[in-house]
Design an enzyme around this catalytic site. Structure first.
Site, PDB file in Angstrom:
ATOM      1  CD  GLU A  13       3.936  -1.730  -0.358  1.00 61.84           C
ATOM      2  OE1 GLU A  13       3.623  -0.641  -0.861  1.00 61.84           O
ATOM      3  OE2 GLU A  13       3.157  -2.699  -0.272  1.00 61.84           O
ATOM      4  CB  CYS A  60       2.979  -4.258  -5.883  1.00 59.60           C
ATOM      5  SG  CYS A  60       4.222  -4.691  -4.652  1.00 59.60           S
ATOM      6  CB  CYS A  63       5.434  -8.645  -6.603  1.00 53.74           C
ATOM      7  SG  CYS A  63       4.020  -8.050  -5.658  1.00 53.74           S
ATOM      8  CG  HIS A  67       0.439  -7.258 -10.018  1.00 54.58           C
ATOM      9  ND1 HIS A  67      -0.794  -7.702  -9.590  1.00 54.58           N
ATOM     10  CD2 HIS A  67       1.141  -6.965  -8.888  1.00 54.58           C
ATOM     11  CE1 HIS A  67      -0.846  -7.682  -8.270  1.00 54.58           C
ATOM     12  NE2 HIS A  67       0.319  -7.243  -7.818  1.00 54.58           N
ATOM     13  NE  ARG A 464       5.089  -9.041  -0.185  1.00 53.74           N
ATOM     14  CZ  ARG A 464       6.070  -8.541  -0.942  1.00 53.74           C
ATOM     15  NH1 ARG A 464       6.087  -8.755  -2.242  1.00 53.74           N
ATOM     16  NH2 ARG A 464       7.029  -7.827  -0.398  1.00 53.74           N
ATOM     17  CB  SER A 487      -1.599  -9.299   0.809  1.00 53.11           C
ATOM     18  OG  SER A 487      -0.198  -9.447   0.885  1.00 53.11           O
ATOM     19  CB  CYS A 531       2.010  -6.615  -0.419  1.00 52.57           C
ATOM     20  SG  CYS A 531       2.918  -5.513  -1.503  1.00 52.57           S
ATOM     21  CB  CYS A 534       2.587  -3.805  10.685  1.00 52.60           C
ATOM     22  SG  CYS A 534       2.347  -5.455  10.090  1.00 52.60           S
TER      23      CYS A 534
END
Length: 557
Positions: A13, A60, A63, A67, A464, A487, A531, A534
């Site tokens: 993501e 996000c 997740c 948060h 994560r 991340s 998160c 790529c």
């Protein structure tokens, strides 16, 4: 110069670029670049902590609960609130549902296609598939004969949908090593996982009002007041998920391992780990001591050094360096006085190349995530974790307690399934506890602020990894707010001393058989579950070959 294009590299993501230099078939240098600036700290400025807990969820959609949770903890520290036991249980349940959704999604639907080729399942012998599933002790609920027939029609149609755009033909067809029967089993579980992750989100929606971006997790406790009917529904769904997880995820991981032994030899990373802890434990509220609270979480806090010695977190040791990121200056800021002043220049691995800041603990890069939590829980002596990690070590050919044997791409991937099973079991325990509380007449779910001026830090975990929210509040108005997401730790760029971040270090040393499709690098990236999305660029100086994605936030082709 030879160029190969992947457009896009899927199953992550967000926006991520990984540039690697390859020498003699091995990654010799790497740079990881996050291509998305959000600046949520600036959005919540001059708002109330109650507003912030809702707004920061929008960081996000995978997740969001974490948060809201970390933000609410920070607000409760500033407000002087200790939440009630009922609120603890409700918040554990909604967080646990999100963890289960994320872990199932990550392993089967994001990560597994680096190891499993559903098209190879067309060669499977159905009777042998049942024999193998029984041998592995994994789920046989799927009709493998019917699934194979569906796959045959699917392949004949020529439209591969979710299975298109992957690297199934990498390394001249040798990159995927599973026998056909194992591919059929894992493909069945891939499809079952779609239902199970949806069921986990259904639990989160039941408690949170909707999912993603729940509405009931608030500073002071929870706005969700359970009824016996809703808890009955929750119990049924929790049992369904537990029954499926307990018969699939660890078993499938161990089924993969014998065919990819090299994945236990690369991808170690920096070898240092942080976990702030998650799921508030029994014995609440621990006399108000925050360190004790974090240690007594079901998955406890721990900072692990190179020798895997565990210590308690000290907030003053957290810093952020800006010199290789697209922010003003090259200063190093200390917690909690971080600064977010964006300033884009250009993509240049010799200078600045990412929106990701460079966090450090005691001046060193640290890995966050499920592996860090498992190591911290093991060193803290959590019985379930110790027992199952030792079992996995033996299954992988190592000795009980030989944690260094897991410091790899496959080890990072495998241990997260232990956490999934642990949480699935805890969901049943918490539901029963909440049922008993209701029967006993306990109806407290929310507490008002003691003060409206103060400072607070929410140390918590997202699926994560280590999540940090810190805020300063004056008369219910936020004067300052800072966030370090998992991340950010894992994708950190070079620090002031020229030391690579955790993922960059994990990529260095990866074997590359196919310059156009570096599957081991992709496996390593996915093992962190970043998160972000790529983009991979590889150069090999000896041959001049180059691999780069066509999609890029910088417009590079």
């Amino acid at each position: 110069m030879t160029r190969s294009i992947i457009d896009p590299i899927t199953r992550i993501e967000g926006h991520l670029r990984v540039e690697m230099e390859v020498t003699d078939g091995v990654v010799s240098d790497a740079w990881v670049s996050g291509g998305c600036f959000r600046g949520m700290e600036l959005v919540v400025q001059n708002r109330t902590p109650e507003d912030a807990a809702q707004i920061v969820e929008r960081i996000c959609g995978v997740c969001p609960v974490s948060h809201a949770h970390a933000s609410s903890i920070a607000a409760e520290k500033a407000y002087g609130i200790t939440i009630s036991n009922n609120a603890r249980l409700v918040r554990n349940l909604i967080e646990g549902a999100q963890f289960l959704h994320s872990h199932i999604l990550w392993f089967y639907n994001l990560c597994a296609l680096d190891y499993v080729n559903p098209l190879n399942a067309l060669e499977a012998d159905v009777a042998s598939t049942y024999d193998l599933a029984q041998q592995l002790g994994t789920s046989m609920d799927t009709d493998f004969k019917l699934l194979k027939e569906k796959l045959e029609r699917f392949a004949a149609n020529g439209q591969l949908s979710i299975f298109s755009g992957n690297w199934f033909d990498c390394d001249n067809g040798e990159g995927y090593k599973l026998p056909a029967e194992a591919n059929l089993i894992c493909t069945a579980h891939y499809l079952e996982a779609l239902k199970m992750q949806a069921r986990a989100s259904e639990i989160a929606a039941l408690i949170g009002g909707k999912m993603p971006h729940v509405m009931t997790l608030i500073p002071g406790g929870t706005a969700f007041v359970p009824t016996e009917g809703k808890l009955d529904d929750l119990w049924a769904m929790a049992c369904e998920i537990y029954d499926w997880v307990s018969t699939t995820m660890i078993q499938d991981t161990l089924a993969l391992a014998p065919f990819y032994p090299d994945a236990l030899k690369f991808g170690k990373g920096c070898g240092r780990y942080i976990a702030w802890g998650v799921f508030e434990g029994p014995g609440w509220p621990y006399g108000g001591d925050y360190t004790e609270q974090m240690i007594n979480r079901y998955l406890p806090m721990g900072v692990l050094d190179e020798d895997l010695n565990v210590s308690n977190v000290q907030e003053s040791l957290i810093t952020e360096y800006m010199g290789h990121s697209w922010y003003e200056g090259d200063a190093t800021y200390e917690s909690p006085y971080f600064v977010t002043d964006p300033e884009f220049s250009e993509y240049n691995v010799e200078d600045r190349y990412t929106w990701v800041k460079c966090p450090a603990y005691d001046g060193k890069p640290m890995e966050a995530g499920g592996f860090a939590r498992i190591l911290a829980a093991y060193k803290r002596g959590v019985p379930f974790i110790v027992e199952n990690v030792d079992k996995m070590l033996v299954a992988l050919g190592a000795k009980p307690g030989e944690l260094s044997a897991l410091q790899s791409t496959l080890g990072r991937t495998a241990t997260r399934q232990i956490e999934t099973l642990y949480i699935a079991g805890l969901m049943k325990e918490w539901t029963l506890e909440l049922m008993e509380a209701i029967k006993g007449g306990d109806s407290e779910y929310f507490r008002d602020p003691v003060t409206t001026t103060g400072e607070g830090t929410g140390f918590w975990e997202a699926p994560r990894g280590a999540l940090y929210h810190s805020e300063k509040v004056t008369n219910r108005n936020i004067d300052g707010y800072q966030i370090i997401i998992p991340s950010t730790w894992n994708l950190a760029p070079l620090n002031a001393e020229g030391v690579h971040g955790p993922m960059e270090q994990a990529l260095i040393g990866n074997p590359v058989e196919d310059i156009d499709m570096p599957i081991n690098a992709l496996r390593t990236v996915h093992s962190f579950d970043p998160c972000t999305a790529c983009a991979v660029h590889i150069t090999e100086p000896k041959t001049g070959k180059t691999f780069k994605t066509v999609t890029s936030p910088w417009g590079v082709k």
